[in-house]
Design a protein around this motif. Structure first.
Motif, short mmCIF file in Angstrom:
data_model
loop_
_atom_site.label_atom_id
_atom_site.label_comp_id
_atom_site.label_asym_id
_atom_site.label_seq_id
_atom_site.Cartn_x
_atom_site.Cartn_y
_atom_site.Cartn_z
N MET A 38 70.72 49.03 69.84
CA MET A 38 71.00 47.40 70.35
C MET A 38 71.45 47.61 71.76
N LEU A 39 72.45 48.45 71.96
CA LEU A 39 73.06 48.86 73.46
C LEU A 39 71.95 48.97 74.18
N ILE A 40 71.25 50.09 73.80
CA ILE A 40 70.21 50.62 74.35
C ILE A 40 69.22 49.72 74.96
N GLY A 41 68.79 48.91 73.82
CA GLY A 41 67.80 47.67 74.18
C GLY A 41 68.41 46.91 75.16
N ALA A 42 69.42 46.37 75.16
CA ALA A 42 70.03 45.58 76.18
C ALA A 42 70.05 46.15 77.66
N LEU A 43 70.29 47.38 77.59
CA LEU A 43 70.15 48.22 78.96
C LEU A 43 68.70 48.10 79.31
N LEU A 44 67.77 48.34 78.48
CA LEU A 44 66.41 48.37 79.01
C LEU A 44 65.74 46.99 79.29
N VAL A 45 66.23 46.00 78.61
CA VAL A 45 65.91 44.71 79.05
C VAL A 45 66.35 44.30 80.42
N ALA A 46 67.56 44.75 80.59
CA ALA A 46 68.29 44.32 82.06
C ALA A 46 67.48 44.96 82.96
N PHE A 47 66.96 46.36 82.73
CA PHE A 47 66.43 47.22 83.67
C PHE A 47 65.14 46.62 84.16
N LEU A 48 64.18 46.32 83.27
CA LEU A 48 62.95 45.59 83.39
C LEU A 48 63.20 44.21 84.08
N ILE A 95 82.82 54.25 82.24
CA ILE A 95 83.64 53.22 81.79
C ILE A 95 82.84 53.19 80.32
N ALA A 96 81.70 52.91 80.20
CA ALA A 96 80.74 52.86 79.08
C ALA A 96 81.05 53.95 77.93
N THR A 97 80.91 55.17 78.59
CA THR A 97 81.07 56.33 77.62
C THR A 97 82.58 56.39 77.03
N MET A 98 83.50 55.94 77.69
CA MET A 98 85.02 56.08 77.32
C MET A 98 85.17 54.59 76.59
N ALA A 99 84.43 53.66 76.77
CA ALA A 99 84.57 52.42 75.63
C ALA A 99 83.95 52.77 74.54
N LEU A 100 82.84 53.69 74.34
CA LEU A 100 82.13 53.90 73.08
C LEU A 100 83.04 54.77 72.35
N MET A 132 79.19 47.25 76.13
CA MET A 132 77.89 46.52 76.34
C MET A 132 77.59 45.96 77.67
N VAL A 133 78.79 45.23 78.31
CA VAL A 133 78.60 44.51 79.49
C VAL A 133 78.30 45.84 80.43
N ALA A 134 79.05 46.98 80.46
CA ALA A 134 78.69 48.11 81.31
C ALA A 134 77.47 48.51 81.21
N LEU A 135 76.80 48.64 80.17
CA LEU A 135 75.50 49.22 79.82
C LEU A 135 74.33 48.04 80.57
N ILE A 136 74.64 46.81 80.17
CA ILE A 136 73.94 45.69 80.81
C ILE A 136 73.84 45.63 82.57
N VAL A 137 74.87 45.83 82.94
CA VAL A 137 75.01 46.08 84.47
C VAL A 137 74.53 47.21 84.89
N ILE A 138 74.64 48.66 84.03
CA ILE A 138 73.89 49.72 84.53
C ILE A 138 72.33 49.52 84.59
N GLY A 139 71.66 48.80 83.50
CA GLY A 139 70.28 48.74 83.52
C GLY A 139 69.85 47.77 84.67
N SER A 140 70.71 46.66 84.92
CA SER A 140 70.48 45.89 86.12
C SER A 140 70.48 46.33 87.45
N THR A 141 71.51 47.43 87.79
CA THR A 141 71.51 47.91 88.89
C THR A 141 70.50 49.02 89.19
#
Length: 355
Positions: free
Chosen positions: A1-11, A175-180, A189-198
């Motif tokens: 789910m988290l990786i999916g959010a990252l990919l959606v934000a990336f695309l 931050i995402a690694t340490m949060a997990l 989740m928030v960190a991974l979404i911003v990572i994908g967007s960036t």
């Protein structure tokens, strides 16, 4: 789910960035070359709007439909504060605001997440002492100072193609690694979404850039990083509170020594110059791309050090911090980040800086 959010934000970011670039030209949000800039043609800025839109579109459904991430009303201050930052950044990219309204906008965004969102660093446990240090009435100004400082630190390193976006991404990965590791699903989740967007935006922003993130992007990334670092590490031991400082070692160091440089050179602290970390590395002969990649490597080293630091014993953590500070100081003196004459530690160690 988290990786999916990252990919959606990336695309989404890859899709939206060209449209934001066209909008920037229509609104006059462009960056013209001058003696302080490294680019040689008019460039669209305000690209950070694509990062924000990708983040927002991906983030909102999680808040609305996923109970694991808390009630929507609990997380609304984060979005409202981000919106304030985006509006201030867009206004600056279009109209080139003076320092005062930009600063007030940053403080307003910080006040929203602190007063409405309840984000405060209220106390820390000091090493070698049994008592906690209560901040009391100072907890709110200390938290606001942290948020505004990190916003401006990210903004200051936004001087080369892909630099601020890449350094921010590395900080967010840490931050995402340490949060997990800590089981904090929301921060991760928030960190991974911003990572994908960036990362999606970096497709157009890495050298040679087709668009700049502008203050819209730099202020937003600084705000998100500052808030997430506090969400993950507030009200903990003094040692743990140092972790976000290590994670953001590159922008914090650059900002700190920029202040030292201006004091030493008797310049106003707010004065702009061409002596930041990336400028010094280019002056040493590194190419644009080499400079960016070298700073990425430095940021990654800080991120790794932060993770190691979080698992270290008390004495191990103190030794690691001392070593980091010595390495930073020697590096700063060698590249002339303050000025060519600032070499107190090198002179004490009987080293000579290369001309």
């Amino acid at each position: 789910m988290l990786i999916g959010a990252l990919l959606v934000a990336f695309l989404l970011s890859i899709f939206l960035t060209p449209f934001v670039g066209k909008l920037a030209f229509k609104l006059g949000a462009t960056d013209k070359p001058n003696e302080r800039k490294v680019h040689s043609k008019i460039m669209p800025r305000m690209g950070g709007l694509a990062i924000f839109l990708s983040f927002f579109i991906t983030f909102l459904p999680f808040l609305l439909f996923m109970d694991d991430f808390g009630e929507f009303g609990e997380q609304l201050p984060l979005l409202v504060g981000a919106l304030v930052i985006i509006l201030i950044g867009m206004a600056d990219d279009i109209f080139e605001l003076r320092a005062a309204p930009k600063f007030l906008g940053q403080v307003l965004a910080a006040l929203i997440i602190v007063l409405w969102g309840g984000l405060e660093v209220e106390f820390i446990n000091l090493p070698f002492f049994t008592d906690t240090l209560e901040f009391g009435v100072l907890s709110i100004p200390i938290t606001i100072l942290w948020i505004v400082s990190i916003i401006n630190a990210i903004n200051l390193i936004d001087g080369l193609d892909g630099l601020a976006g890449g350094v921010s991404t590395i900080a967010l990965v840490t931050i995402a690694t340490m949060a997990l590791i800590k089981g904090d699903l929301f921060v991760a989740m928030v960190a991974l979404i911003v990572i994908g967007s960036t990362l999606g935006f970096l497709k157009y922003n890495f050298h040679p850039a087709k668009i700049f993130m502008g203050d819209t992007g730099a202020l937003f990334l600084g705000y998100i990083i500052a808030v997430l670092s506090l969400l993950g590490f507030k009200n903990v031991t003094m040692i743990s509170l140092i972790v976000p400082i290590i994670i953001l070692g590159v922008p914090i160091s650059d900002t700190f020594f920029a202040i030292i440089r201006r004091v030493v050179n008797k310049q106003p602290i707010s004065a702009a110059d061409k002596s930041h970390l990336h400028h010094c590395l280019i002056n040493l002969g590194f190419t644009h791309k080499q400079t960016v990649l070298l700073i990425y490597a430095l940021a990654a080293c800080f991120g790794l050090a932060a993770i190691i630091f979080s698992f270290a014993t008390m004495w191990g953590a103190l030794i690691l911090v001392t070593g980091l500070l010595l390495i930073i100081e020697i590096f700063v003196e060698k590249i002339g980040l303050v000025n060519s004459n600032y070499q107190p530690l090198l002179k004490m160690l009987n080293f000579k800086n290369k001309p």
